[in-house]
Write a protein that holds these residues in place. Structure first.
Motif, short mmCIF file in Angstrom:
data_model
loop_
_atom_site.label_atom_id
_atom_site.label_comp_id
_atom_site.label_asym_id
_atom_site.label_seq_id
_atom_site.Cartn_x
_atom_site.Cartn_y
_atom_site.Cartn_z
N LEU A 102 1.16 -1.13 -0.21
CA LEU A 102 -0.19 0.20 -0.55
C LEU A 102 0.85 1.41 -0.24
O LEU A 102 0.21 2.39 -0.44
CB LEU A 102 -1.03 0.13 0.89
N ILE A 105 2.20 1.85 -3.04
CA ILE A 105 0.58 1.79 -4.55
C ILE A 105 0.23 3.97 -3.96
O ILE A 105 0.41 4.11 -5.22
CB ILE A 105 -0.88 1.26 -4.06
N PHE A 106 0.41 4.13 -2.54
CA PHE A 106 0.02 5.73 -2.86
C PHE A 106 1.39 6.74 -2.62
O PHE A 106 0.82 7.57 -3.17
CB PHE A 106 -0.58 5.79 -0.44
N MET A 164 0.07 18.73 1.24
CA MET A 164 -0.98 17.15 0.96
C MET A 164 -1.11 16.85 -0.25
O MET A 164 -0.83 15.64 -0.24
CB MET A 164 -2.30 18.63 0.37
N MET A 166 1.94 16.02 -1.82
CA MET A 166 3.24 15.52 -1.89
C MET A 166 3.35 14.85 -0.65
O MET A 166 4.13 13.78 -0.96
CB MET A 166 4.14 16.38 -1.91
N LEU A 168 1.33 12.27 0.11
CA LEU A 168 -0.34 11.47 -0.01
C LEU A 168 0.50 10.27 0.83
O LEU A 168 1.61 10.08 1.53
CB LEU A 168 -0.67 11.42 -0.93
N GLY A 169 -0.57 9.75 1.42
CA GLY A 169 -0.03 8.40 2.37
C GLY A 169 0.67 9.25 3.98
O GLY A 169 -0.50 10.19 4.15
N LYS B 4 -7.51 14.82 -5.19
CA LYS B 4 -6.58 14.69 -5.39
C LYS B 4 -6.02 13.22 -5.69
O LYS B 4 -6.44 12.89 -5.83
CB LYS B 4 -6.12 14.65 -3.04
N LEU B 5 -4.46 13.05 -5.49
CA LEU B 5 -3.81 12.44 -6.07
C LEU B 5 -4.05 11.15 -5.63
O LEU B 5 -4.60 9.70 -5.96
CB LEU B 5 -2.41 12.46 -6.36
N ARG B 6 -3.99 11.46 -3.96
CA ARG B 6 -4.75 10.38 -3.15
C ARG B 6 -6.05 9.91 -3.18
O ARG B 6 -6.17 8.12 -3.15
CB ARG B 6 -3.99 10.53 -1.68
N ILE B 9 -6.29 7.57 -6.88
CA ILE B 9 -5.51 6.25 -6.19
C ILE B 9 -6.85 5.70 -5.53
O ILE B 9 -6.93 4.18 -5.48
CB ILE B 9 -4.66 6.59 -5.29
N ARG B 10 -7.94 6.02 -4.65
CA ARG B 10 -8.71 5.49 -4.45
C ARG B 10 -9.54 4.63 -4.52
O ARG B 10 -10.24 3.73 -5.08
CB ARG B 10 -9.15 6.54 -2.49
N ARG B 13 -8.78 2.22 -7.00
CA ARG B 13 -8.38 0.78 -5.62
C ARG B 13 -9.96 0.11 -5.85
O ARG B 13 -10.15 -1.12 -5.47
CB ARG B 13 -7.74 1.53 -4.46
N HIS B 45 1.28 19.67 -11.65
CA HIS B 45 2.00 19.05 -11.06
C HIS B 45 1.45 17.62 -10.57
O HIS B 45 1.61 16.69 -10.60
CB HIS B 45 3.11 19.43 -10.23
N PHE B 53 0.43 7.69 -12.69
CA PHE B 53 -0.75 6.66 -11.84
C PHE B 53 -1.41 6.17 -13.01
O PHE B 53 -1.03 4.79 -13.01
CB PHE B 53 -1.25 6.95 -10.95
N MET B 56 0.80 4.04 -15.72
CA MET B 56 1.28 2.20 -14.78
C MET B 56 0.42 1.14 -14.61
O MET B 56 0.60 0.55 -14.88
CB MET B 56 1.69 3.25 -13.18
#
Lengths: 182, 875
Positions: A102, A105-106, A164, A166, A168-169, B4-6, B9-10, B13, B45, B53, B56
């Protein structure tokens, strides 16, 4: 003896990280991915970590649910490659603190940064874990400083903060401190 | 609104299906494209990170390439960092936009921040094109002298990429590379050593020339590493910097190869590494492995080589599969230099064939093929055959071919070779390629008779035991049975004590027949079986008639095959193998083929893809069949002639007959001359192969009488038996009749005055008149005499007069010689010929004749035909 590529793939066959040091076309890349999915992922733990097929040779190593796969040249020292893969894993582990799939991934962009700290152009660039971690931490600090200076983009309401984005996670600074102390 | 990127991804997933994932991604890429279009700088960015992502996951991201370039140009480190990452991942060397990055890279190389310089160098190392390499090499070179080791090591690897892309620049930078070796940082040292190996690879002359003097420095570096105490910075399981050690050894291998002096300088340190390295952990083994490779490659001392081989032997016994793998791999490389030392580990290597890991097995197999020599060929081949049983079917073909190579080269004797090949076919007959089949049959055919008998007995047994799936085995077995089937009729005891009982011909046949009846039987097998049956008629010719009869039935069965090839061949063979057919010559044993010649032929690709010699048999049978048909036409020429005679169209006949006749003969001749004489050393097939055209009735050939009866009768089938039955009955009384008249042929003439003899003109055309005078002793007698008198009223003599008569089946006829063959002109003299006729059905059927007259008149050949039916009542 540069690597041809370095790929991280999950047990399910999903690419988690991929860096090609040689120039490949997209269909070549797909072929490589399929080869790994079909021939590497099914190997049992007792088997050796080298597999050759159709002129391709890969050295791989499995860590939990992640496979680290290096495409190597036919006369490369397989044992040394394994050792280099392990070096990369150890650095990841120190950076993230008990790294798991994980995390990668993040934080794939961080993982890439570490990858390029250890391997450049398919060659080993740094063999000291401490040195590598230190440099990456330095860079992270640089990012953090930069984001604090850049007021225009740190608009919290819009969720635009560089921090925030940069971070992540998990928060890397906390992690790094923890792992450094270990 | 950008997420957000996060979160992206969530959401990806959490997708449960692939299509759900696709829709999430396509929604997001649409958002990103909009953001790009609207130049939303603050999201740039983050968008690139999202694109990374998606990339990939395998989605299209080309629209983001320019964004990366914009990010690189940004003054902020976080943006640059993502920008360079995007550049390395999203773009490949071929991307055109990459050249736009050159300027940004140049700027960043001169940046004051070492991390930005590091990013630029890293990007050059991973991505540089030849153009970029040329443009940026001097900048990179500048950084090789940088104060920071962080920059120096990255510059060294960037340089490796530049030089790989532009090998012509090597000479300009080689000296600078040499100076890197004095560095104290391990990071710089390892990159420098790798850079030197890289240079030696791309420009061996320049590289080795410049670096060989550094061997003492390399040796010193290595010695320092070995003697260095514990250093936490570079320690890996008790060994200080194994990475650097391995790369140093690798460079020494390259430099020491073929260089006595350099190798001499290395000897001590190599011995030290080989003896002192801790082998409990993988890192130590990696060094030892590299060291062994180095020793075996450079011109090292004999003692060192023994040491190295021993290390490999130890590796081979290791329980770790990786270590065994590299041992097998390396032994494969050194086997040519030091075969005896590797041979000592033969048993261990053979054991590796039983390993569950395919990588180990493949390596062991490679090594075993290299180990085979005249002394161990029997043992190792047995192991190879054992392995063939268990290995994956995709590898079987390859192993078969390579085993064939071993058999070609190292066979101790014929029997062993034949034995091995048959076993090979039994195991992998369905996987091996045609070369193996053809070589097997060639070897069997070219071996001694005893071995042949052994082989064919063994093949029959193997075929019987097989479940019908090993196609290759069945093909070779059936071919050999066809070729050497007679050998099966005798018992055979081989030298190694295996004895086979004699087989009954019918058993042999039913074995082959059984194979063709199986569901798995392919057409290739059926073709061989058909040829086999045809050949067996000759091999088993001395056996009782039932055997040959059975074979004929089997061949004839194939005439109804739905496979055209089989059908054609069956028709041809069935003609070859009839009683007295030409089969004996054409189906005789194949001449021995020299395996070497055959091998060369197949190399040239001139052999048919079938490869097997049965192919050649099948080919040769084509002219054979053609020959038979040609022979038939030879006779058929006459036949056609007569057909025309009976056709009752005298006007058209003369024209048609000669042409058909001629062309038929021409065909026959050309087939005979060109094909038959070439292919068969045996005598040319006799024309009695003719049954092709009209099977039973043609027996008589030239006489034509019987045949004509058929023609006249119109229904030959019922007539033939009827005609044949009375004919012999009628014959016996005939000779006395003939005798009675023969002594006095002129008698009728003497009685010429009596007009009791009815006379009529049977033929009159041009100037030729033929009169028939019929005489009879007794009106109730079936026999009579017909005297044909030829008169020429023209002004030129008719020479070469040939008078032919044909009668229906119920009439028997005997022609006496004519009084002359020249009919003088202007009625200046007559020629007569007596024809004795017996009408067996007198009273119910009239006497009738077909006439054919040919002569030459005034240089022109004339042929005429007519029917004579004007015989008086009572004849």
């Amino acid at each position: 003896m540069p690597y041809n590529y370095l790929i991280l793939m999950s047990k399910q066959g999903v690419v988690r990280l991929a860096s090609y040091f040689k120039t490949y076309t997209d269909s070549d890349k797909n072929r490589i991915t399929r080869f790994i999915q079909n021939d590497v992922l099914c190997r049992t733990p007792k088997m050796c970590n080298v597999i050759e097929k159709n002129g391709q040779k890969v050295v791989y190593r499995r860590y939990a649910s992640l496979y680290f796969i290096a495409g190597v040249q036919p006369d490369q020292n397989e044992l040394a490659v394994l050792e280099e893969i392990h070096l990369f894993v150890e650095i990841l582990d120190r950076y993230f603190g008990n790294v798991c799939e994980l995390d990668i991934i993040f934080n794939f962009h961080r993982a890439y940064a570490i990858l390029y700290e250890v391997f450049v152009a398919g060659y080993v660039c740094e063999t000291s874990k401490n040195e590598a971690i230190k440099r990456i931490a330095d860079m992270d600090r640089l990012v953090e400083e930069a984001t604090q200076h850049m007021d225009d983009s740190s608009n919290e309401e819009n969720g635009l903060s560089y921090t925030m984005q940069m971070q992540l996670g998990r928060r890397p600074t906390r992690k790094i401190n923890k792992s450094m102390s270990v | 609104m950008s997420i957000k990127l996060r979160d992206l991804i969530r959401s990806v997933r959490s997708c449960k299906t692939a299509s759900e994932e696709r829709s999430v991604i396509s929604r997001e890429s649409a958002m990103i494209r909009t953001a790009i279009r609207e130049e939303q700088e603050q999201f740039r960015h983050r968008n690139v990170a999202k694109l990374l992502f998606m990339h990939m996951l395998g989605y299209a991201t080309h629209f983001g390439q320019l964004e990366c370039l914009k990010l690189i140009a940004s003054p902020h480190f976080p943006e640059k960092r993502i920008g360079y990452l995007g550049l390395m991942l999203l773009l490949s060397e071929e991307a055109d936009v990459l050249m736009l990055a050159t300027n940004s890279l140049k700027n960043d190389l001169n940046h004051s921040n070492q991390f930005i310089v590091g990013l630029a160098l890293c990007t050059i190392g991973n991505l540089a094109t030849p153009d970029m390499s040329r443009d940026l090499a001097t900048e990179v070179d500048k950084h090789l002298r940088s104060g920071s080791p962080y920059i120096r090591k990255k510059a060294a690897l960037a340089m490796a990429r530049c030089l790989t892309k532009c090998p012509d620049m090597v000479e300009d930078f080689v000296e600078r590379i040499v100076s890197l070796l004095k560095d104290r940082s391990h990071g710089v040292l390892i990159t420098a050593v790798q850079l030197m190996s890289c240079v030696c690879e791309i420009e061996p002359e320049v590289g080795k020339g410049s670096f060989v003097r550094l061997v003492p420095s390399l040796v010193r570096l290595l010695r320092n590493l070995l003697s260095m105490g514990y250093s936490p910075e570079h320690d890996v399981s008790g060994i200080s910097d194994p990475f650097l050690q391995v790369h140093l050894l690798r460079l020494m291998t390259v430099l020491g190869e073929g260089n006595e002096e350099a190798s001499e300088q290395m000897n001590d340190i190599l011995a030290q590494v080989a003896t002192n390295t801790e082998t409990a952990k993988n890192a130590g083994n990696a060094i030892l492995y590299e060291c062994v490779q180095c020793i075996m490659t450079v011109e090292s001392e004999e003692g060192l080589r023994v040491l190295a081989i021993n290390i490999l032997g130890r590796f081979l016994l290791n329980r770790d599969n990786n270590i065994r793998y590299v041992a097998l791999n390396t032994l494969g490389k050194v086997v040519l230099q030091d075969s005896a030392a590797v041979q000592r580990h033969r048993n261990t290597i053979v054991d590796c064939l039983k390993d569950p890991d395919v990588s180990i097995r493949t390596r062991a197999l490679d090594l075993i093929f290299k180990l085979v020599n005249l002394d161990n060929v029997e043992g190792l081949t047995a192991e190879l055959l054992n392995y063939l049983v268990v290995c994956q079917s995709e590898n079987k073909s390859d192993i078969c071919t390579r085993t064939l190579g071993v058999v070609d080269k190292f066979s101790p004797n014929e029997r062993w070779r034949v034995d091995t090949l048959i076993t090979l076919l039994t195991i992998a007959g369905k996987d091996c390629d045609d070369r193996v089949l053809s070589a097997s049959s060639t070897y069997i055919a070219s071996s001694k008779d005893g071995v042949k008998a052994y082989a064919v007995h063994k093949l029959v047994k193997a075929m019987r035991d097989d479940d019908g799936t090993q196609e290759g085995l069945l093909i070779v077995a059936i071919w050999c049975i066809g070729e050497f089937g007679d050998m099966l009729l005798n018992p055979h005891t081989s030298e190694n004590g295996v004895s086979y009982q004699a087989l009954e011909p019918l058993n042999v046949i039913s074995e082959v027949e059984g194979v063709t009846k199986q569901v798995t039987c392919t057409n290739a097998i059926r073709q061989r079986a058909l040829t086999c049956f045809a050949k067996l008629t000759v091999r088993f010719a001395h056996c009782d008639a039932g055997v040959v009869q059975k074979l004929r039935v089997l061949v004839n069965k194939f005439k109804a095959s739905i496979n055209l090839e089989l059908q054609i061949r069956a028709c041809e063979y069935s003609n070859l193998i009839v009683e007295g057919g030409s089969g004996k010559g054409s189906l005789a044993r194949m001449p021995v083929v020299d395996p070497k010649v055959a091998g060369k032929k197949s190399l040239r690709g001139s052999m048919s893809s079938g490869g097997i010699d049965a192919g050649a048999i099948a080919n040769s049978s084509i002219p054979g069949g053609g020959g038979a048909v040609g022979g038939g036409q030879d006779v058929g020429g006459d036949l056609l002639d007569l057909l025309d005679l009976g056709g009752g169209t005298p006007a058209a006949a003369p024209a048609a007959a000669p042409t058909t006749n001629q062309s038929a003969i021409q065909t026959a001749q050309s087939t005979d001359a060109d094909l038959l004489s070439d292919i068969f050393a045996a005598p040319m097939p006799t024309p009695s192969g003719a049954p092709t055209v009209v099977p039973p009735a043609m027996g008589g050939g030239g006489g034509g009488g019987d045949l004509l009866g058929d023609m006249f009768g119109g229904t030959p089938a019922p007539l033939a038996p009827v005609a044949q039955a009375p004919a012999p009955a009628a014959m016996p009384p005939q000779p006395p009749v003939v005798d009675m008249f023969a002594p006095q042929p002129v008698a009728p003439a003497g009685n010429g005055g009596t007009t009791a003899n009815p006379t009529f003109t049977a033929f009159s055309k041009d100037n030729l008149t033929i009169e028939f005078e019929t005489r009879k002793e007794d009106l109730s007698s079936q026999s009579c005499e017909v005297v044909a008198t030829f008169k020429n009223s023209g002004s030129a003599d008719m020479t070469g007069m040939n008078f032919q008569v044909a009668v229906p089946k119920y009439i028997t006829m005997e022609m006496l010689p004519p009084s002359g063959t020249t009919v003088p002109c202007n009625g200046g003299g007559n020629v007569s010929q007596v024809v004795k006729v017996t009408n067996t059905q007198m009273g119910t059927k009239k006497l009738m004749m077909k006439l054919k007259i040919s002569y030459t008149c005034a240089g022109a050949k004339v042929e005429e035909m007519a029917t004579a039916s004007g015989f008086p009542v009572g004849y």
